[in-house]
Design a protein around this motif. Structure first.
Motif, short mmCIF file in Angstrom:
data_model
loop_
_atom_site.label_atom_id
_atom_site.label_comp_id
_atom_site.label_asym_id
_atom_site.label_seq_id
_atom_site.Cartn_x
_atom_site.Cartn_y
_atom_site.Cartn_z
N ARG A 113 0.82 -1.22 0.00
CA ARG A 113 0.00 0.00 0.00
C ARG A 113 0.85 1.26 0.00
O ARG A 113 0.45 2.28 -0.51
CB ARG A 113 -0.89 0.04 1.25
CG ARG A 113 -2.17 -0.75 1.17
CD ARG A 113 -3.18 -0.24 2.20
NE ARG A 113 -2.68 -0.22 3.56
CZ ARG A 113 -2.55 -1.29 4.34
NH1 ARG A 113 -2.89 -2.47 3.88
NH2 ARG A 113 -2.09 -1.18 5.57
N ASN A 114 2.02 1.18 0.63
CA ASN A 114 2.83 2.38 0.79
C ASN A 114 4.08 2.39 -0.09
O ASN A 114 5.01 3.17 0.16
CB ASN A 114 3.22 2.54 2.26
CG ASN A 114 2.00 2.80 3.13
OD1 ASN A 114 1.51 3.91 3.21
ND2 ASN A 114 1.47 1.75 3.75
N ASN A 115 4.08 1.55 -1.10
CA ASN A 115 5.20 1.49 -2.05
C ASN A 115 6.54 1.29 -1.36
O ASN A 115 7.54 1.89 -1.74
CB ASN A 115 5.28 2.78 -2.88
CG ASN A 115 4.03 3.00 -3.72
OD1 ASN A 115 3.29 2.06 -3.97
ND2 ASN A 115 3.81 4.23 -4.14
N GLY A 156 6.31 4.61 -11.82
CA GLY A 156 6.31 3.70 -10.67
C GLY A 156 5.02 2.94 -10.50
O GLY A 156 4.86 2.15 -9.59
N SER A 157 4.06 3.20 -11.38
CA SER A 157 2.70 2.70 -11.11
C SER A 157 2.59 1.18 -11.18
O SER A 157 1.55 0.63 -10.84
CB SER A 157 1.73 3.32 -12.10
OG SER A 157 2.06 2.88 -13.40
C1 LIG Z 1 2.51 4.46 -4.73
O1 LIG Z 1 2.88 4.63 -6.08
C2 LIG Z 1 1.80 4.88 -6.94
C3 LIG Z 1 2.32 4.94 -8.35
O2 LIG Z 1 3.50 5.65 -8.43
C4 LIG Z 1 1.11 6.18 -6.52
O3 LIG Z 1 0.00 6.41 -7.35
C5 LIG Z 1 0.65 6.08 -5.07
O4 LIG Z 1 0.12 7.30 -4.64
C6 LIG Z 1 1.82 5.70 -4.19
N1 LIG Z 1 1.32 5.47 -2.86
C7 LIG Z 1 1.90 5.96 -1.79
C8 LIG Z 1 1.24 5.67 -0.48
O5 LIG Z 1 2.93 6.60 -1.82
#
Ligand SMILES: *[C@@H]1O[C@H](CO)[C@@H](O)[C@H](O)[C@H]1NC(C)=O
Ligand SMILES: *[C@@H]1O[C@H](CO)[C@@H](O)[C@H](O)[C@H]1NC(C)=O
Ligand SMILES: *[C@@H]1O[C@H](CO)[C@@H](O)[C@H](O)[C@H]1NC(C)=O
Ligand SMILES: *[C@@H]1O[C@H](CO)[C@@H](O)[C@H](O)[C@H]1NC(C)=O
Ligand SMILES: *[C@@H]1O[C@H](CO)[C@@H](O)[C@H](O)[C@H]1NC(C)=O
Ligand SMILES: *[C@@H]1O[C@H](CO)[C@@H](O)[C@H](O)[C@H]1NC(C)=O
Length: 437
Positions: free
Chosen positions: A74-76, A416-417
């Motif tokens: 969820r938090n990348n 990064g998606s």
């Molecule tokens: C994680 O990465 C995606 C794509 O880059 C982005 O849309 C999302 O907001 C990010 N989430 C967080 C919690 O940083």
């Protein structure tokens, strides 16, 4: 302070205590409790994201790992995962080495797969503000579980006639060989996982155990206790400044209740004697846990546990329209992606079967529901797959950036998606997604 102010304070205090004594089911009583909970989430600091969770054996740690995996997605965040020859664990039972970490999962935020603890090796790869957490379980229940789970796997247990726990406990040295492969499942398993000496000679075992407990306490900010799982999670969320939703879980990697047996007082005593270091650790950290719970305030803890369970029920309703999918033995689970690892034919590790009613109308994401019940091995594979894609994508982008004169092409790249986007998930979710439709 003026007399008037003191009077007002007295009135306020007696009103609150009056309210507290009149039936806890009234909603304003909950409001009073709310005041007793310290605020989580100081906005300047945000949620802690650099974490080592030492995943111990047979302690409900798979459920905690699942919480960390989902939080990371969820938090990348980057989760350190093992290189292929290590399997889904960091080459356990070897002492952890930074070489066991897959390069595409470096530098990590979170470490949560099985490993034998080495603080110095973990420090080489983790940021210096990393928080260390682990979980212990009551030695009797723990050993009974190990004995049944590794019965056909660990030689110390395989030698025991009729697979009888009583027989083993009567003469453990007839069956146990300290240096043997898998012997760590047969004695002081928690001590071993924590990097300690499971076979300390009895002459100084108590002194060693106390020293070892103190060392563990220095490194680990929280030692959860499986018997007080929800309470431990409340401490976890306060420690990490996480939201209650971040620690939502469904239980994982359980045995069929029928393959569990009850222990007599005498058996419990023998188990504690045989696993003396683990017993000292457990008592020490159960005491610490309750000290920490008292510091947070038992009323606050009780309130949050209640909220957690309510949120859990809501999630089950949202995902499966009522109750959790029925628990099934591994063989009965038709989707092999949801089948937990089975140690032997004698003990059934149960999992969740295909969710029938993933409710679309509730707006609950199918992916989110599936992630709550997906077993450890499959989730590990899936995360590795995602992180490798992410890593290559990042590398590819950097190369593009360096080679291209015009930056416009970059914007069309998926940036990064890839991480966490359902459309790009690997084999597992695609296969399982069918069952939600
Ligand atoms: C994680 O990465 C995606 C794509 O880059 C982005 O849309 C999302 O907001 C990010 N989430 C967080 C919690 O940083
Ligand atoms: C932690 O690391 C950062 C950057 O790597 C450094 O600036 C900081 O001084 C370190 N803190 C401690 C307590 O070592
Ligand atoms: C194993 O079980 C059998 C049948 O239950 C019994 O006759 C035998 O004595 C047991 N052996 C041992 C060593 O306990
Ligand atoms: C264990 O004890 C519980 C209650 O004390 C009982 O219901 C259960 O049947 C017992 N199980 C076995 C295998 O003896
Ligand atoms: C853990 O500690 C609490 C508080 O001291 C105690 O009441 C409880 O019995 C302990 N639990 C176990 C399983 O030993
Ligand atoms: C699935 O949902 C339908 C209607 O919403 C309900 O009748 C049925 O009992 C549910 N099945 C399960 C296994 O919960």
């Amino acid at each position: 302070m003026s007399q008037k102010k003191i009077f007002l304070i007295l009135v306020a205090v007696s009103t609150v205590s009056l309210l507290l004594h009149r039936g806890g089911h009234l909603s304003w009583t909950m409001e009073v409790f709310r005041l007793t909970c310290p605020a989580v989430n100081a906005p300047q600091t945000g949620k802690h994201t650099n974490i080592v969770f030492l995943k111990t054996h047979k302690t409900a740690s798979t459920t905690v790992q699942n919480i960390f995996f989902r939080f990371a997605e969820r938090n990348n965040l980057t989760v350190a995962l093992p290189v292929t020859p290590c399997d889904h664990q960091f080459c356990y039972p070897r002492m952890f080495s930074s070489h066991f970490v897959h390069p595409n999962t470096m530098p990590p935020n979170i470490v949560t797969s099985h490993l034998r603890f080495s603080h110095s090796e973990l420090r080489r790869i983790m940021p210096n503000n990393t928080i260390y957490i682990t979980i212990l379980r009551e030695p009797g229940a723990m050993f009974e579980s190990l004995f049944s789970y590794y019965n056909q796997y660990c030689d110390s247990f395989k030698r025991v006639p009729n697979g009888s726990l009583q027989t083993f406990l009567d003469k453990p040295w007839s069956y146990y060989r300290p240096g043997e492969k898998d012997s760590m499942y047969a004695r002081n398993t928690l001590t071993f996982d924590l990097g300690g000496d499971k076979d300390r000679p009895s002459a100084d075992v108590m002194k060693y155990a106390k020293r070892f407990a103190a060392e563990v306490e220095r490194v680990f900010s929280l030692v959860m206790i499986a018997e007080y799982f929800d309470e431990s999670l409340i401490l976890l969320r306060h420690l990490l400044s996480w939201d209650l939703e971040d620690v939502l879980y469904f239980k994982q990697n359980m045995r069929m209740p029928s393959s569990r047996s009850n222990l007599s007082e005498a058996q419990l005593h023998k188990i504690r004697e045989w696993n003396a270091i683990d017993a000292v650790l457990y008592d020490h950290f159960n005491t610490s846990l309750w000290r920490q719970l008292n510091e947070l305030g038992l009323a606050c803890v009780a309130r949050e546990v209640k909220l957690l369970r309510r949120a859990q029920e809501q999630m089950v309703r949202g995902c499966y329209g009522g109750r959790l999918p029925p628990l099934r033995s591994g063989a009965e689970i038709t989707n092999k992606n949801l089948r937990p690892w089975q140690p032997s034919s004698k003990v059934a590790i149960v999992g969740y079967d295909l969710p029938v009613n993933a409710s679309k109308e509730s707006g609950m994401s199918q992916d989110k529901c599936l992630k709550m019940i997906i077993p450890e091995v499959q989730y590990t594979k899936q995360l590795l797959h995602l992180q490798m894609l992410h890593y290559r994508n990042k590398y590819f982008l950097n190369t593009m950036k360096n080679n291209m004169k015009t930056p416009t092409r970059q914007q069309n790249q998926p940036s990064g998606s890839i991480l966490g986007h359902p459309a790009t998930l690997g084999k597992i979710p695609r296969a399982s997604a069918r069952f939600f439709h």
